[in-house]
Design a protein around this motif. Structure first.
Motif, PDB file in Angstrom:
ATOM      1  N   PRO A   1      61.123  43.351  43.244  1.00  0.00           N
ATOM      2  CA  PRO A   1      61.920  43.813  42.112  1.00  0.00           C
ATOM      3  C   PRO A   1      61.763  42.859  40.934  1.00  0.00           C
ATOM      4  O   PRO A   1      61.544  41.663  41.145  1.00  0.00           O
ATOM      5  N   PRO A   2      61.882  43.380  39.709  1.00  0.00           N
ATOM      6  CA  PRO A   2      61.681  42.540  38.525  1.00  0.00           C
ATOM      7  C   PRO A   2      62.682  41.382  38.466  1.00  0.00           C
ATOM      8  O   PRO A   2      63.850  41.549  38.788  1.00  0.00           O
ATOM      9  N   GLY A   3      62.199  40.221  38.078  1.00  0.00           N
ATOM     10  CA  GLY A   3      63.070  39.065  37.884  1.00  0.00           C
ATOM     11  C   GLY A   3      63.450  38.300  39.137  1.00  0.00           C
ATOM     12  O   GLY A   3      64.008  37.219  39.054  1.00  0.00           O
ATOM     13  N   LYS A   4      63.143  38.843  40.313  1.00  0.00           N
ATOM     14  CA  LYS A   4      63.530  38.164  41.548  1.00  0.00           C
ATOM     15  C   LYS A   4      62.544  37.064  41.927  1.00  0.00           C
ATOM     16  O   LYS A   4      62.907  36.073  42.533  1.00  0.00           O
ATOM     17  N   ARG A   5      61.291  37.246  41.557  1.00  0.00           N
ATOM     18  CA  ARG A   5      60.235  36.325  41.956  1.00  0.00           C
ATOM     19  C   ARG A   5      59.664  35.615  40.730  1.00  0.00           C
ATOM     20  O   ARG A   5      59.646  36.170  39.646  1.00  0.00           O
ATOM     21  N   PRO A   6      59.163  34.397  40.913  1.00  0.00           N
ATOM     22  CA  PRO A   6      58.566  33.674  39.774  1.00  0.00           C
ATOM     23  C   PRO A   6      57.228  34.289  39.347  1.00  0.00           C
ATOM     24  O   PRO A   6      56.300  34.388  40.141  1.00  0.00           O
ATOM     25  N   ALA A   7      57.148  34.714  38.091  1.00  0.00           N
ATOM     26  CA  ALA A   7      55.934  35.360  37.576  1.00  0.00           C
ATOM     27  C   ALA A   7      54.738  34.413  37.611  1.00  0.00           C
ATOM     28  O   ALA A   7      53.612  34.845  37.873  1.00  0.00           O
ATOM     29  N   LEU A   8      54.963  33.135  37.370  1.00  0.00           N
ATOM     30  CA  LEU A   8      53.863  32.172  37.353  1.00  0.00           C
ATOM     31  C   LEU A   8      53.198  32.075  38.725  1.00  0.00           C
ATOM     32  O   LEU A   8      51.971  31.994  38.822  1.00  0.00           O
ATOM     33  N   GLU A   9      53.982  32.135  39.780  1.00  0.00           N
ATOM     34  CA  GLU A   9      53.428  32.079  41.137  1.00  0.00           C
ATOM     35  C   GLU A   9      52.465  33.244  41.375  1.00  0.00           C
ATOM     36  O   GLU A   9      51.363  33.059  41.904  1.00  0.00           O
ATOM     37  N   PHE A  10      52.852  34.441  40.947  1.00  0.00           N
ATOM     38  CA  PHE A  10      51.981  35.600  41.165  1.00  0.00           C
ATOM     39  C   PHE A  10      50.784  35.577  40.226  1.00  0.00           C
ATOM     40  O   PHE A  10      49.717  36.076  40.574  1.00  0.00           O
ATOM     41  N   SER A  11      50.926  34.992  39.056  1.00  0.00           N
ATOM     42  CA  SER A  11      49.784  34.826  38.164  1.00  0.00           C
ATOM     43  C   SER A  11      48.727  33.945  38.830  1.00  0.00           C
ATOM     44  O   SER A  11      47.527  34.251  38.794  1.00  0.00           O
ATOM     45  N   PHE A  12      49.164  32.870  39.473  1.00  0.00           N
ATOM     46  CA  PHE A  12      48.236  31.999  40.207  1.00  0.00           C
ATOM     47  C   PHE A  12      47.610  32.723  41.393  1.00  0.00           C
ATOM     48  O   PHE A  12      46.414  32.584  41.663  1.00  0.00           O
ATOM     49  N   LEU A  13      48.409  33.517  42.106  1.00  0.00           N
ATOM     50  CA  LEU A  13      47.884  34.266  43.250  1.00  0.00           C
ATOM     51  C   LEU A  13      46.809  35.261  42.811  1.00  0.00           C
ATOM     52  O   LEU A  13      45.766  35.389  43.459  1.00  0.00           O
ATOM     53  N   LEU A  14      47.067  35.959  41.691  1.00  0.00           N
ATOM     54  CA  LEU A  14      46.075  36.909  41.191  1.00  0.00           C
ATOM     55  C   LEU A  14      44.792  36.194  40.795  1.00  0.00           C
ATOM     56  O   LEU A  14      43.690  36.676  41.064  1.00  0.00           O
ATOM     57  N   SER A  15      44.913  35.034  40.178  1.00  0.00           N
ATOM     58  CA  SER A  15      43.727  34.265  39.794  1.00  0.00           C
ATOM     59  C   SER A  15      42.954  33.789  41.020  1.00  0.00           C
ATOM     60  O   SER A  15      41.724  33.726  40.999  1.00  0.00           O
ATOM     61  N   SER A  16      43.672  33.497  42.096  1.00  0.00           N
ATOM     62  CA  SER A  16      43.016  32.982  43.299  1.00  0.00           C
ATOM     63  C   SER A  16      42.125  34.018  43.971  1.00  0.00           C
ATOM     64  O   SER A  16      41.222  33.667  44.723  1.00  0.00           O
ATOM     65  N   CYS A  17      42.365  35.294  43.718  1.00  0.00           N
ATOM     66  CA  CYS A  17      41.555  36.321  44.389  1.00  0.00           C
ATOM     67  C   CYS A  17      40.290  36.673  43.602  1.00  0.00           C
ATOM     68  O   CYS A  17      39.436  37.401  44.113  1.00  0.00           O
ATOM     69  N   LEU A  18      40.122  36.142  42.392  1.00  0.00           N
ATOM     70  CA  LEU A  18      38.947  36.481  41.586  1.00  0.00           C
ATOM     71  C   LEU A  18      37.645  36.033  42.248  1.00  0.00           C
ATOM     72  O   LEU A  18      36.638  36.731  42.170  1.00  0.00           O
ATOM     73  N   ASP A  19      37.658  34.879  42.891  1.00  0.00           N
ATOM     74  CA  ASP A  19      36.460  34.413  43.590  1.00  0.00           C
ATOM     75  C   ASP A  19      36.085  35.345  44.746  1.00  0.00           C
ATOM     76  O   ASP A  19      34.910  35.542  45.043  1.00  0.00           O
ATOM     77  N   ILE A  20      37.091  35.920  45.387  1.00  0.00           N
ATOM     78  CA  ILE A  20      36.832  36.840  46.493  1.00  0.00           C
ATOM     79  C   ILE A  20      36.156  38.101  45.966  1.00  0.00           C
ATOM     80  O   ILE A  20      35.193  38.599  46.549  1.00  0.00           O
ATOM     81  N   PHE A  21      36.656  38.608  44.829  1.00  0.00           N
ATOM     82  CA  PHE A  21      36.000  39.769  44.212  1.00  0.00           C
ATOM     83  C   PHE A  21      34.546  39.446  43.889  1.00  0.00           C
ATOM     84  O   PHE A  21      33.650  40.229  44.180  1.00  0.00           O
ATOM     85  N   GLU A  22      34.310  38.287  43.273  1.00  0.00           N
ATOM     86  CA  GLU A  22      32.950  37.914  42.876  1.00  0.00           C
ATOM     87  C   GLU A  22      32.031  37.760  44.081  1.00  0.00           C
ATOM     88  O   GLU A  22      30.873  38.147  44.040  1.00  0.00           O
ATOM     89  N   ALA A  23      32.545  37.201  45.167  1.00  0.00           N
ATOM     90  CA  ALA A  23      31.724  37.009  46.359  1.00  0.00           C
ATOM     91  C   ALA A  23      31.348  38.339  47.003  1.00  0.00           C
ATOM     92  O   ALA A  23      30.245  38.493  47.531  1.00  0.00           O
ATOM     93  N   ARG A  24      32.242  39.309  46.957  1.00  0.00           N
ATOM     94  CA  ARG A  24      31.980  40.604  47.593  1.00  0.00           C
ATOM     95  C   ARG A  24      31.293  41.599  46.661  1.00  0.00           C
ATOM     96  O   ARG A  24      30.778  42.610  47.126  1.00  0.00           O
ATOM     97  N   MET A  25      31.300  41.347  45.364  1.00  0.00           N
ATOM     98  CA  MET A  25      30.796  42.310  44.388  1.00  0.00           C
ATOM     99  C   MET A  25      29.338  42.727  44.611  1.00  0.00           C
ATOM    100  O   MET A  25      29.033  43.906  44.510  1.00  0.00           O
ATOM    101  N   PRO A  26      28.405  41.824  44.936  1.00  0.00           N
ATOM    102  CA  PRO A  26      27.007  42.270  45.107  1.00  0.00           C
ATOM    103  C   PRO A  26      26.826  43.282  46.234  1.00  0.00           C
ATOM    104  O   PRO A  26      25.846  44.007  46.260  1.00  0.00           O
ATOM    105  N   TYR A  27      27.783  43.364  47.142  1.00  0.00           N
ATOM    106  CA  TYR A  27      27.657  44.259  48.285  1.00  0.00           C
ATOM    107  C   TYR A  27      28.355  45.593  48.053  1.00  0.00           C
ATOM    108  O   TYR A  27      28.392  46.432  48.924  1.00  0.00           O
TER     109      TYR A  27
END
Length: 175
Positions: free
Chosen positions: A27-53
């Motif tokens: 729900p909005p406002g219950k969780r720290p937005a900065l934490e999820f911003s970092f989590l979203l950034s952390s998955c970018l390498d996974i996308f890049e590693a799997r993208m050629p396949y």
């Protein structure tokens, strides 16, 4: 005693240049937005590693389990825009049946309706003649030595993302 069922904790839309376009928390406002911003950034390498396949638009399935509670799932459109859904495995209460079912499992297929609904919402945004997707790419600011990244501000798109996040549950076949 009510059981717990997986629920969406965050939906992120990431541009083809890996710039954040939209982040919604549930729900909005219950969780720290900065934490999820970092989590979203952390998955970018996974996308890049799997993208050629991968080809065209693809369901990337489970990207990573953050801990025993949070798991990140991904989808890439044919234009390179990435959708990420962070699922809280203990997120929502389910009605009590008199039995304690324990933890409810989640399959990659359970999130396909949510990803398809997000893609439909994004296509609707692209069909707007006043929306310019290139306006949301990271560009150097000529007056300063910084970079600007603008977020999606379409109220229709934002409300559709909110609806998807609130209505999704395991086993839902369409949103």
């Amino acid at each position: 005693m009510a059981g717990r069922s997986p629920a969406i904790a965050c939906i992120g839309v990431i541009g083809r240049k890996n710039n954040p376009l939209h982040i919604s928390l549930f729900p909005p406002g219950k969780r720290p937005a900065l934490e999820f911003s970092f989590l979203l950034s952390s998955c970018l390498d996974i996308f890049e590693a799997r993208m050629p396949y991968r080809t065209a638009e693809q369901d990337f399935g489970l990207l990573q389990a953050v801990d025993e509670r949070l798991a990140m799932y991904g989808w890439v459109t044919s234009t390179g825009v990435k959708f990420v859904i962070v699922v809280d495995m203990e997120g929502g209460a389910t009605p009590s049946t008199g039995k304690n079912p324990g933890a409810v499992g989640l399959r990659d297929a359970d999130l396909k309706p949510a990803f398809r609904a997000l893609q439909t919402a994004y296509i609707g945004l692209l069909r707007n003649p006043f929306y310019d997707p290139d306006q949301h790419s990271v560009l150097p600011n000529k007056s300063e030595q910084s970079f600007e990244s603008s977020q999606i501000t379409s109220e229709k798109f934002i409300s559709e993302v909110r609806r998807i996040g609130e209505k999704w549950a395991p086993g839902v076949t369409s949103l």
